[in-house]
Design an enzyme around this catalytic site. Sequence first.
Site, PDB file in Angstrom:
ATOM      1  N   LYS A   1       2.532  -3.002   6.365  1.00  0.00           N
ATOM      2  CA  LYS A   1       2.790  -2.954   4.921  1.00  0.00           C
ATOM      3  C   LYS A   1       4.239  -2.552   4.627  1.00  0.00           C
ATOM      4  CE  LYS A   1      -1.147  -4.309   3.216  1.00  0.00           C
ATOM      5  NZ  LYS A   1      -1.234  -5.569   2.466  1.00  0.00           N
TER       6      LYS A   1
ATOM      7  N   SER B   1       0.855  -1.189   0.000  1.00  0.00           N
ATOM      8  CA  SER B   1       0.000   0.000   0.000  1.00  0.00           C
ATOM      9  C   SER B   1       0.893   1.242   0.000  1.00  0.00           C
ATOM     10  CB  SER B   1      -0.867   0.011   1.267  1.00  0.00           C
ATOM     11  OG  SER B   1      -1.470   1.275   1.459  1.00  0.00           O
TER      12      SER B   1
ATOM     13  N   TYR C   1      -1.516  -0.614  10.339  1.00  0.00           N
ATOM     14  CA  TYR C   1      -1.633  -1.151   8.977  1.00  0.00           C
ATOM     15  C   TYR C   1      -0.413  -0.699   8.156  1.00  0.00           C
ATOM     16  CZ  TYR C   1      -3.533  -1.691   4.224  1.00  0.00           C
ATOM     17  OH  TYR C   1      -3.724  -2.023   2.898  1.00  0.00           O
TER      18      TYR C   1
END
Length: 258
Positions: free
Chosen positions: A166, A149, A162
């Site tokens: 990533k 991402s 998150y």
Amino acid sequence: MTHIKKQFNLEEKVAIVTGSSKGIGKAIAKALAEQGATVVISSRDQEACDAVVKEFEKDGLKAVGIACHIGKADERNNLVAQTKAKLGGIDILINNAAINPVFGPIEEAEEGIFDKIMDVNVKAPWMLSNLVMPSMQERGGGSIINIASVEALTPGLGLGLYSTSKAALLMLSKNQAKEWGKHAIRVNAICPGLIKTKFSAALWQNEKILQKIEKALPSSRMGTPEEMTGVVCLLASDAGSYMTGGVYTADGGYMIAG
């Protein structure tokens, strides 16, 4: 057939795509199947997998549905064992499935949430890649694509854990590429920007956030799952045969915005 068309051809290749019953994963699986690959549709729910397989088969595409919760070791083992039993081996692995159960400040997240995010977003792609690696080796090589991402490259708001997971996935990809190059296994990572999926709904359903993002983006809009497929087809095929250890953005210019 021109030379470049041949390079993109994935006939006789087998691809596992995790989290492929919807969103980006489903779009990727369809694109690979359209290039001739037999795709393994995988998500937690067997019924959801079967529904996608039916849909693909109606379009003349080759697909098999194998449910797998990638956070569970026995289910990861089963996914790879069943794929080998049904289709003979694995040439392409797309580590797409991921979770983001929280949206908010990092100091408010519980410890259990951290463990869950790291388990699914980092540990599972590592373990799954380890499981498919011998099959790729046997078949003379392969391509692993980890879906990260833009959050891995620059911090957003409310997605701290998150983002961290990533970012770890990017370094995992680079290490896999470095260590497995001798087996003709290529590993790359893709960093999508804001894509209109159920997964990112917390962002794009908030009118204020959406307007702010769209105003800042050179493309002035969100992306679609289908817009992630071109770069995947390149990296999965012989057209990307010299590409490994790379991190590629498909973000409408998010990384140069602001």
